[in-house]
Design a protein around this motif. Structure first.
Motif, PDB file in Angstrom:
ATOM      1  N   LEU A 209      54.541  62.959  30.141  1.00  0.00           N
ATOM      2  CA  LEU A 209      54.700  61.908  30.463  1.00  0.00           C
ATOM      3  C   LEU A 209      54.806  61.091  29.398  1.00  0.00           C
ATOM      4  O   LEU A 209      54.423  60.991  28.474  1.00  0.00           O
ATOM      5  CB  LEU A 209      53.595  61.516  31.263  1.00  0.00           C
ATOM      6  CG  LEU A 209      53.115  62.071  32.527  1.00  0.00           C
ATOM      7  CD1 LEU A 209      51.809  61.645  33.134  1.00  0.00           C
ATOM      8  CD2 LEU A 209      54.153  62.474  33.602  1.00  0.00           C
ATOM      9  N   SER A 210      55.672  59.856  29.407  1.00  0.00           N
ATOM     10  CA  SER A 210      55.944  58.989  28.624  1.00  0.00           C
ATOM     11  C   SER A 210      56.447  57.931  29.249  1.00  0.00           C
ATOM     12  O   SER A 210      57.053  57.913  30.162  1.00  0.00           O
ATOM     13  CB  SER A 210      56.699  59.535  27.436  1.00  0.00           C
ATOM     14  OG  SER A 210      58.035  59.871  27.836  1.00  0.00           O
ATOM     15  N   ASN A 211      56.611  56.646  28.295  1.00  0.00           N
ATOM     16  CA  ASN A 211      57.298  55.476  28.719  1.00  0.00           C
ATOM     17  C   ASN A 211      58.504  55.264  27.983  1.00  0.00           C
ATOM     18  O   ASN A 211      58.570  55.470  26.852  1.00  0.00           O
ATOM     19  CB  ASN A 211      56.303  54.320  28.824  1.00  0.00           C
ATOM     20  CG  ASN A 211      55.175  54.088  29.650  1.00  0.00           C
ATOM     21  OD1 ASN A 211      55.455  54.378  30.601  1.00  0.00           O
ATOM     22  ND2 ASN A 211      54.107  53.736  29.176  1.00  0.00           N
ATOM     23  N   HIS A 212      59.704  55.070  28.816  1.00  0.00           N
ATOM     24  CA  HIS A 212      61.004  54.869  28.152  1.00  0.00           C
ATOM     25  C   HIS A 212      60.867  53.594  27.363  1.00  0.00           C
ATOM     26  O   HIS A 212      60.467  52.572  27.804  1.00  0.00           O
ATOM     27  CB  HIS A 212      62.195  54.912  29.134  1.00  0.00           C
ATOM     28  CG  HIS A 212      63.515  55.372  28.587  1.00  0.00           C
ATOM     29  ND1 HIS A 212      64.158  54.087  27.897  1.00  0.00           N
ATOM     30  CD2 HIS A 212      64.213  56.364  28.600  1.00  0.00           C
ATOM     31  CE1 HIS A 212      65.196  54.815  27.710  1.00  0.00           C
ATOM     32  NE2 HIS A 212      65.281  56.066  27.907  1.00  0.00           N
ATOM     33  N   PRO A 213      61.396  53.821  26.132  1.00  0.00           N
ATOM     34  CA  PRO A 213      61.626  52.349  25.273  1.00  0.00           C
ATOM     35  C   PRO A 213      62.170  51.184  25.768  1.00  0.00           C
ATOM     36  O   PRO A 213      61.880  50.036  25.767  1.00  0.00           O
ATOM     37  CB  PRO A 213      62.445  52.910  24.073  1.00  0.00           C
ATOM     38  CG  PRO A 213      62.061  54.430  23.945  1.00  0.00           C
ATOM     39  CD  PRO A 213      62.120  54.867  25.313  1.00  0.00           C
ATOM     40  N   GLN A 214      63.214  51.589  26.788  1.00  0.00           N
ATOM     41  CA  GLN A 214      63.895  50.509  27.395  1.00  0.00           C
ATOM     42  C   GLN A 214      63.311  50.032  28.891  1.00  0.00           C
ATOM     43  O   GLN A 214      63.976  49.373  29.715  1.00  0.00           O
ATOM     44  CB  GLN A 214      65.438  50.878  27.759  1.00  0.00           C
ATOM     45  CG  GLN A 214      66.141  51.070  26.605  1.00  0.00           C
ATOM     46  CD  GLN A 214      67.504  51.515  26.491  1.00  0.00           C
ATOM     47  OE1 GLN A 214      67.987  51.515  27.522  1.00  0.00           O
ATOM     48  NE2 GLN A 214      68.214  51.845  25.553  1.00  0.00           N
ATOM     49  N   GLY A 215      62.084  50.690  29.026  1.00  0.00           N
ATOM     50  CA  GLY A 215      61.440  50.319  30.453  1.00  0.00           C
ATOM     51  C   GLY A 215      61.318  51.342  31.345  1.00  0.00           C
ATOM     52  O   GLY A 215      62.138  52.330  31.586  1.00  0.00           O
ATOM     53  N   GLY A 216      60.416  51.236  32.157  1.00  0.00           N
ATOM     54  CA  GLY A 216      60.326  52.607  33.142  1.00  0.00           C
ATOM     55  C   GLY A 216      59.596  53.824  32.562  1.00  0.00           C
ATOM     56  O   GLY A 216      59.214  53.971  31.278  1.00  0.00           O
ATOM     57  N   ALA A 217      59.481  54.481  33.415  1.00  0.00           N
ATOM     58  CA  ALA A 217      58.508  56.027  33.163  1.00  0.00           C
ATOM     59  C   ALA A 217      59.394  57.185  32.818  1.00  0.00           C
ATOM     60  O   ALA A 217      60.696  56.994  33.371  1.00  0.00           O
ATOM     61  CB  ALA A 217      57.670  56.145  34.119  1.00  0.00           C
ATOM     62  N   LEU A 218      59.303  57.956  31.879  1.00  0.00           N
ATOM     63  CA  LEU A 218      59.944  59.213  31.626  1.00  0.00           C
ATOM     64  C   LEU A 218      58.971  60.396  31.710  1.00  0.00           C
ATOM     65  O   LEU A 218      57.898  60.712  31.145  1.00  0.00           O
ATOM     66  CB  LEU A 218      60.513  59.045  30.217  1.00  0.00           C
ATOM     67  CG  LEU A 218      61.419  60.332  29.679  1.00  0.00           C
ATOM     68  CD1 LEU A 218      62.670  60.400  30.750  1.00  0.00           C
ATOM     69  CD2 LEU A 218      61.653  60.142  28.193  1.00  0.00           C
ATOM     70  N   VAL A 219      59.490  61.281  32.773  1.00  0.00           N
ATOM     71  CA  VAL A 219      58.917  62.533  32.904  1.00  0.00           C
ATOM     72  C   VAL A 219      59.558  63.773  32.495  1.00  0.00           C
ATOM     73  O   VAL A 219      60.852  63.934  32.862  1.00  0.00           O
ATOM     74  CB  VAL A 219      58.409  62.473  34.357  1.00  0.00           C
ATOM     75  CG1 VAL A 219      57.836  63.989  34.774  1.00  0.00           C
ATOM     76  CG2 VAL A 219      57.631  61.546  34.939  1.00  0.00           C
ATOM     77  N   MET A 220      59.183  64.521  31.640  1.00  0.00           N
ATOM     78  CA  MET A 220      59.756  65.646  30.976  1.00  0.00           C
ATOM     79  C   MET A 220      59.080  67.037  31.486  1.00  0.00           C
ATOM     80  O   MET A 220      58.032  66.991  31.628  1.00  0.00           O
ATOM     81  CB  MET A 220      59.715  65.658  29.317  1.00  0.00           C
ATOM     82  CG  MET A 220      60.152  64.428  28.741  1.00  0.00           C
ATOM     83  SD  MET A 220      61.962  64.247  28.952  1.00  0.00           S
ATOM     84  CE  MET A 220      62.520  65.800  27.778  1.00  0.00           C
ATOM     85  N   ILE A 221      60.148  67.840  32.180  1.00  0.00           N
ATOM     86  CA  ILE A 221      59.521  69.088  32.525  1.00  0.00           C
ATOM     87  C   ILE A 221      60.303  70.219  31.777  1.00  0.00           C
ATOM     88  O   ILE A 221      61.316  70.210  31.572  1.00  0.00           O
ATOM     89  CB  ILE A 221      59.896  69.367  33.977  1.00  0.00           C
ATOM     90  CG1 ILE A 221      59.448  68.153  34.891  1.00  0.00           C
ATOM     91  CG2 ILE A 221      59.354  70.671  34.482  1.00  0.00           C
ATOM     92  CD1 ILE A 221      59.842  68.132  36.211  1.00  0.00           C
ATOM     93  N   SER A 222      59.481  71.336  31.302  1.00  0.00           N
ATOM     94  CA  SER A 222      59.881  72.238  30.423  1.00  0.00           C
ATOM     95  C   SER A 222      59.580  73.614  31.223  1.00  0.00           C
ATOM     96  O   SER A 222      58.479  73.749  31.785  1.00  0.00           O
ATOM     97  CB  SER A 222      59.341  72.295  29.252  1.00  0.00           C
ATOM     98  OG  SER A 222      59.557  71.191  28.255  1.00  0.00           O
ATOM     99  N   LEU A 223      60.607  74.561  31.602  1.00  0.00           N
ATOM    100  CA  LEU A 223      60.495  75.508  32.306  1.00  0.00           C
ATOM    101  C   LEU A 223      61.082  76.699  31.262  1.00  0.00           C
ATOM    102  O   LEU A 223      62.116  76.711  31.066  1.00  0.00           O
ATOM    103  CB  LEU A 223      61.109  75.581  33.458  1.00  0.00           C
ATOM    104  CG  LEU A 223      60.550  74.508  34.729  1.00  0.00           C
ATOM    105  CD1 LEU A 223      61.302  74.422  35.702  1.00  0.00           C
ATOM    106  CD2 LEU A 223      59.131  74.913  35.118  1.00  0.00           C
ATOM    107  N   PRO A 224      60.314  78.037  31.396  1.00  0.00           N
ATOM    108  CA  PRO A 224      60.881  79.068  30.726  1.00  0.00           C
ATOM    109  C   PRO A 224      61.975  79.640  31.386  1.00  0.00           C
ATOM    110  O   PRO A 224      61.936  80.004  32.569  1.00  0.00           O
ATOM    111  CB  PRO A 224      59.658  80.018  30.256  1.00  0.00           C
ATOM    112  CG  PRO A 224      58.866  79.608  31.481  1.00  0.00           C
ATOM    113  CD  PRO A 224      59.057  78.305  31.898  1.00  0.00           C
TER     114      PRO A 224
END
Length: 419
Positions: free
Chosen positions: A391-406
């Protein structure tokens, strides 16, 4: 003021031990002077003890204000302890003093608390101090068999310092590693218990909904035969059928997860299902897709039925977060890198707060972003499948969810296809 050692930090414990050492030094010097009547240079000895006391007070005041860099502060204090002890030994017999073995105490503390480099420096400094004390001993003391005795003590000190720095440091690191492993196991066990409890609750709700839905379907069938405007009832019947299909799919998915049934999933097929879900359930939402063309590559994931619902939960939360700011817009992107599929879902809402970063993935919480049971279970599903959610916050606003799958290696895909 009473001190409880169990509640003290590492730095404060060392300061407390040094305070006790200063008191013991004063008592020993007084005892030697009054009862044993040794002829020692008392002025330099008391000056060193006074300087050590001032240093201890300064360390206490400094560490009370500055709580950062504890490892560096402890390293400097241990170096100072060796210096003070070496000076006291120099004016009280040097290497012949029976308390010269106290130089092992800073090495033992460093072996348990400090990194390897700092431990090596502490050990080297203690060995150089002992060697210098031996070197500066008067020649009239080093006569006869005493020279061999003092050299033997010096060799014994080197051996003891090596054993303490190597063995104790390895044991301390092994204990810390075991504690970390146990803590992670306990955390994982608690999380599994929560997931099992949520699964049992959802299974009970599914069972309880099956009978009312069946009754509603019978009632709608009877009403359609009697009403003059069957269009409304037909739509109601469609929704009831949809609920029944969802419950049936949920039962099948639960059974597959219970039996650990996994299969190869083409990522293009996965993306197509995600698009169909967003178009069907959120036709007014502008979902911007940035998906690479991987049709010719034939990339696959090994997963069970929980993968798609987990991704859709994240997407649904992003859509709801954007809707709270009257923005019907969500960004969905993916890329393949290092044999992993990386998905990024960005909303245009308020973003995550510090509370969410601390609790998400560990405890279900209620918030405007929708980080509740669904996100908690999604995170658990990704971890169970070897993936990761960030989870992180986007620099231009809003939330950013990153999902990594093998991704599944091509060789294993061919072997499974042959079987």
């Amino acid at each position: 003021m009473l001190y409880n050692p169990a509640k003290l930090s590492l730095i404060n414990t060392v300061i407390l031990l040094r305070s006790c050492s200063i008191i013991i030094q004063i008592v020993l010097v007084a005892f030697v002077h009054l009862f044993l009547e040794y002829d020692l240079p008392w002025l330099p000895i008391f000056f060193i003890i006074a300087l050590e006391a001032l240093f201890n007070i300064g360390c206490y005041l400094y560490c009370k204000v500055n709580i950062d860099k504890q490892k560096l502060n402890l390293f400097i204090q241990l170096l100072a302890d060796i210096c003070f002890l070496g000076c006291l030994l120099y004016f009280s017999g040097g290497a012949t003093n029976s308390f010269v073995s106290l130089l092992l105490i800073p090495i033992a503390i460093a072996a348990v608390t400090l990194p390897t480099l700092q431990l090596t420096l502490i050990t080297t400094y203690a060995l150089l101090t002992y060697s210098l004390l031996l070197w500066l001993m008067p020649m009239h003391v080093m006569h006869g068999n005493m020279q061999g005795h003092f050299i033997g003590m010096w060799i014994n000190f080197i051996f003891s310092a090596a054993v303490v720095s190597l063995v104790i440091s390895r044991m301390a690191k092994a204990i810390i590693s075991n504690e970390i492993t146990i803590a992670k196991y306990r955390e994982k066990q608690l999380k599994q218990e929560k997931i099992i409890a949520l699964g049992l609750a959802s299974a009970q709700v599914t069972h309880d909904l099956a009978t009312p839905l069946a009754t509603i379907r019978l009632l709608t069938d009877e009403l359609m035969e009697e009403t003059h405007n069957p269009s409304i009832l037909a739509e109601l019947n469609v929704q009831v059928e949809r609920c029944s299909n969802n419950l049936h799919s949920f039962r099948e998915m639960s059974l597959e997860i219970k039996n650990n049934v996994k299969q190869l999933i083409n990522i293009d097929s996965l993306f197509e299902q995600i698009k169909n879900h967003s178009n069907l359930n959120y036709p007014n939402v502008d979902v911007e897709y940035d998906l690479p063309d991987t049709t010719s590559k034939g990339l696959f994931l090994t997963s069970d039925s929980s993968l798609l619902p987990a991704i859709l939960n994240v997407l649904n939360n992003a859509i709801k977060a954007s809707a709270k700011k009257q923005l019907q817009k969500v960004s969905f992107a993916s890329k393949v890198m290092n044999e992993q599929l990386h998905l990024s879902i960005r909303d245009f809402g308020k973003g995550f707060s510090a509370e969410h970063f601390n609790q998400i993935g560990h405890n279900p919480i209620h918030s405007e972003q929708g980080l509740g049971m669904a996100m908690f279970l999604s995170n658990a599903s990704f971890e169970r499948l070897g993936g990761r959610l960030t989870l992180s916050n986007h620099p231009q606003g809003g939330a950013l969810v990153m999902i990594s799958l093998p991704l599944q290696p091509p060789a294993q895909i061919c072997s499974k296809a042959v079987k």
